[in-house]
Design a protein around this motif. Structure first.
Motif, PDB file in Angstrom:
ATOM      1  N   MET A 214       0.823  -1.201   0.000  1.00  0.00           N
ATOM      2  CA  MET A 214       0.000   0.000   0.000  1.00  0.00           C
ATOM      3  C   MET A 214       0.867   1.266   0.000  1.00  0.00           C
ATOM      4  N   LEU A 215       1.868   1.300   0.906  1.00  0.00           N
ATOM      5  CA  LEU A 215       2.753   2.458   0.969  1.00  0.00           C
ATOM      6  C   LEU A 215       3.529   2.634  -0.332  1.00  0.00           C
ATOM      7  N   ASP A 216       3.960   1.504  -0.920  1.00  0.00           N
ATOM      8  CA  ASP A 216       4.688   1.575  -2.181  1.00  0.00           C
ATOM      9  C   ASP A 216       3.823   2.159  -3.282  1.00  0.00           C
ATOM     10  N   ARG A 217       2.545   1.765  -3.308  1.00  0.00           N
ATOM     11  CA  ARG A 217       1.641   2.293  -4.334  1.00  0.00           C
ATOM     12  C   ARG A 217       1.418   3.785  -4.160  1.00  0.00           C
ATOM     13  N   LEU A 218       1.248   4.201  -2.906  1.00  0.00           N
ATOM     14  CA  LEU A 218       1.052   5.631  -2.627  1.00  0.00           C
ATOM     15  C   LEU A 218       2.296   6.434  -3.003  1.00  0.00           C
ATOM     16  N   ARG A 219       3.465   5.883  -2.675  1.00  0.00           N
ATOM     17  CA  ARG A 219       4.710   6.571  -3.014  1.00  0.00           C
ATOM     18  C   ARG A 219       4.847   6.707  -4.524  1.00  0.00           C
ATOM     19  N   LYS A 220       4.515   5.640  -5.237  1.00  0.00           N
ATOM     20  CA  LYS A 220       4.637   5.692  -6.695  1.00  0.00           C
ATOM     21  C   LYS A 220       3.665   6.709  -7.282  1.00  0.00           C
ATOM     22  N   ARG A 221       2.447   6.778  -6.753  1.00  0.00           N
ATOM     23  CA  ARG A 221       1.474   7.763  -7.250  1.00  0.00           C
ATOM     24  C   ARG A 221       1.980   9.173  -7.007  1.00  0.00           C
ATOM     25  N   TRP A 222       2.566   9.395  -5.834  1.00  0.00           N
ATOM     26  CA  TRP A 222       3.101  10.723  -5.513  1.00  0.00           C
ATOM     27  C   TRP A 222       4.253  11.069  -6.457  1.00  0.00           C
ATOM     28  N   GLN A 223       5.142  10.093  -6.700  1.00  0.00           N
ATOM     29  CA  GLN A 223       6.283  10.332  -7.577  1.00  0.00           C
ATOM     30  C   GLN A 223       5.823  10.605  -9.005  1.00  0.00           C
ATOM     31  N   LEU A 224       4.817   9.873  -9.487  1.00  0.00           N
ATOM     32  CA  LEU A 224       4.291  10.112 -10.828  1.00  0.00           C
ATOM     33  C   LEU A 224       3.695  11.508 -10.944  1.00  0.00           C
ATOM     34  N   ALA A 225       3.034  11.950  -9.877  1.00  0.00           N
ATOM     35  CA  ALA A 225       2.436  13.288  -9.885  1.00  0.00           C
ATOM     36  C   ALA A 225       3.504  14.373  -9.941  1.00  0.00           C
ATOM     37  N   LYS A 226       4.646  14.105  -9.305  1.00  0.00           N
ATOM     38  CA  LYS A 226       5.727  15.093  -9.252  1.00  0.00           C
ATOM     39  C   LYS A 226       6.651  15.034 -10.467  1.00  0.00           C
ATOM     40  N   LEU A 227       6.637  13.914 -11.186  1.00  0.00           N
ATOM     41  CA  LEU A 227       7.560  13.705 -12.298  1.00  0.00           C
ATOM     42  C   LEU A 227       7.301  14.739 -13.395  1.00  0.00           C
ATOM     43  N   ARG A 228       8.344  15.461 -13.769  1.00  0.00           N
ATOM     44  CA  ARG A 228       8.178  16.564 -14.715  1.00  0.00           C
ATOM     45  C   ARG A 228       8.048  16.103 -16.158  1.00  0.00           C
ATOM     46  N   ASP A 229       8.644  14.971 -16.485  1.00  0.00           N
ATOM     47  CA  ASP A 229       8.685  14.515 -17.874  1.00  0.00           C
ATOM     48  C   ASP A 229       8.228  13.057 -17.927  1.00  0.00           C
ATOM     49  N   PRO A 230       7.071  12.790 -18.538  1.00  0.00           N
ATOM     50  CA  PRO A 230       6.540  11.411 -18.559  1.00  0.00           C
ATOM     51  C   PRO A 230       7.441  10.420 -19.280  1.00  0.00           C
ATOM     52  N   ARG A 231       8.423  10.906 -20.040  1.00  0.00           N
ATOM     53  CA  ARG A 231       9.342   9.981 -20.717  1.00  0.00           C
ATOM     54  C   ARG A 231      10.183   9.188 -19.726  1.00  0.00           C
ATOM     55  N   TRP A 232      10.249   9.666 -18.473  1.00  0.00           N
ATOM     56  CA  TRP A 232      11.047   8.977 -17.455  1.00  0.00           C
ATOM     57  C   TRP A 232      10.198   8.098 -16.545  1.00  0.00           C
ATOM     58  N   CYS A 233       8.947   7.815 -16.933  1.00  0.00           N
ATOM     59  CA  CYS A 233       8.051   7.008 -16.088  1.00  0.00           C
ATOM     60  C   CYS A 233       8.620   5.635 -15.770  1.00  0.00           C
ATOM     61  N   SER A 234       9.391   5.059 -16.695  1.00  0.00           N
ATOM     62  CA  SER A 234       9.899   3.695 -16.488  1.00  0.00           C
ATOM     63  C   SER A 234      10.867   3.613 -15.307  1.00  0.00           C
ATOM     64  N   LEU A 235      11.401   4.753 -14.863  1.00  0.00           N
ATOM     65  CA  LEU A 235      12.276   4.745 -13.684  1.00  0.00           C
ATOM     66  C   LEU A 235      11.529   4.250 -12.447  1.00  0.00           C
ATOM     67  N   LEU A 236      10.205   4.381 -12.459  1.00  0.00           N
ATOM     68  CA  LEU A 236       9.398   4.008 -11.296  1.00  0.00           C
ATOM     69  C   LEU A 236       8.954   2.556 -11.322  1.00  0.00           C
ATOM     70  N   ASP A 237       9.262   1.844 -12.402  1.00  0.00           N
ATOM     71  CA  ASP A 237       8.869   0.432 -12.520  1.00  0.00           C
ATOM     72  C   ASP A 237      10.079  -0.446 -12.246  1.00  0.00           C
ATOM     73  N   GLU A 238      10.084  -1.078 -11.081  1.00  0.00           N
ATOM     74  CA  GLU A 238      11.259  -1.848 -10.684  1.00  0.00           C
ATOM     75  C   GLU A 238      11.509  -3.021 -11.619  1.00  0.00           C
ATOM     76  N   HIS A 239      12.748  -3.128 -12.060  1.00  0.00           N
ATOM     77  CA  HIS A 239      13.157  -4.263 -12.894  1.00  0.00           C
ATOM     78  C   HIS A 239      13.204  -5.503 -12.006  1.00  0.00           C
ATOM     79  N   PRO A 240      12.542  -6.591 -12.389  1.00  0.00           N
ATOM     80  CA  PRO A 240      12.430  -7.740 -11.482  1.00  0.00           C
ATOM     81  C   PRO A 240      13.675  -8.607 -11.373  1.00  0.00           C
ATOM     82  N   HIS A 241      14.593  -8.497 -12.332  1.00  0.00           N
ATOM     83  CA  HIS A 241      15.688  -9.468 -12.371  1.00  0.00           C
ATOM     84  C   HIS A 241      17.083  -8.851 -12.322  1.00  0.00           C
TER      85      HIS A 241
END
Length: 202
Positions: A1-28
């Motif tokens: 839950m906290l991780d989802r809230l943090r990600k939503r906050w970070q997406l809201a603050k992110l100035r350039d949507p081209r960098w959205c993938s930085l918020l998606d953790e690479h699994p491997h």
């Protein structure tokens, strides 16, 4: 839950949507990261070099590494040069900090970051990252000295634990790379991490 809230906050603050993938953790994969700077004072420190290497499972992907020289604004002092070996002429053709940060972010993407006293490197990098992204480096951080502390604490709860980098190399039987080279340090930390994983602490 906290991780989802943090990600939503970070997406809201992110100035350039081209960098959205930085918020998606690479699994491997992870990225071992190190920086050389002009000072240990975060407020004063300028980037001089950045080293990074990818890890996948139990492999260090040395062929997938990044080494960037960064041209500082201020002239280097003798004490700095003695530590990292980078002279003014070595950095004359270095990247502007903003370009170096863009290349680093593209290399890291959503991979968690691994380092030795990583908090310092991240704090320095964030001085350049925040004006670009609107947020600091969002990736999960893994501190190798913390993993080593847990490993030693489980062996002997009352013992003093030496967290100096030279001691980690000695105790984990990893050959220490030449110091104060950002890429060598990133590779060395990657080897320490793999040694700790083999001992069940990674």
């Amino acid at each position: 839950m906290l991780d989802r809230l943090r990600k939503r906050w970070q997406l809201a603050k992110l100035r350039d949507p081209r960098w959205c993938s930085l918020l998606d953790e690479h699994p491997h994969e992870l990225v071992s990261l190190d920086c050389e700077t002009t000072s240990l004072n975060i407020q004063e420190a300028e980037l001089l070099s950045i080293g990074a290497v990818k890890l996948r499972g139990n492999r260090i992907l040395s062929s997938e590494s990044l080494y960037l020289l960064v041209k500082p604004q201020a002239a280097l002092e003798g004490g700095n040069i003695a530590i990292h070996g980078l002279r003014q002429r070595d950095l004359a053709d270095g990247l502007a900090p903003q370009e170096a940060i863009r290349q680093l972010l593209a290399f890291i993407d959503g991979r968690p970051l691994l380092g030795y006293y990583l908090e310092y490197d991240v704090a320095v990098l964030n001085k350049y990252v925040k004006p670009l992204l609107g947020i600091g480096l969002p990736q999960r951080k893994i501190e190798v000295s913390g993993l080593y502390y847990d490993y030693k604490f489980k062996q002997n709860h009352g013992a003093h634990i030496d967290l100096r980098l030279a001691e980690l190399y000695r105790d984990l039987a990893i050959p220490a790379p030449p110091r104060h080279d950002a890429l060598n340090d990133a590779l060395g930390v990657a080897m320490l991490y793999q040694a700790l994983r083999q001992r069940g602490h990674g």
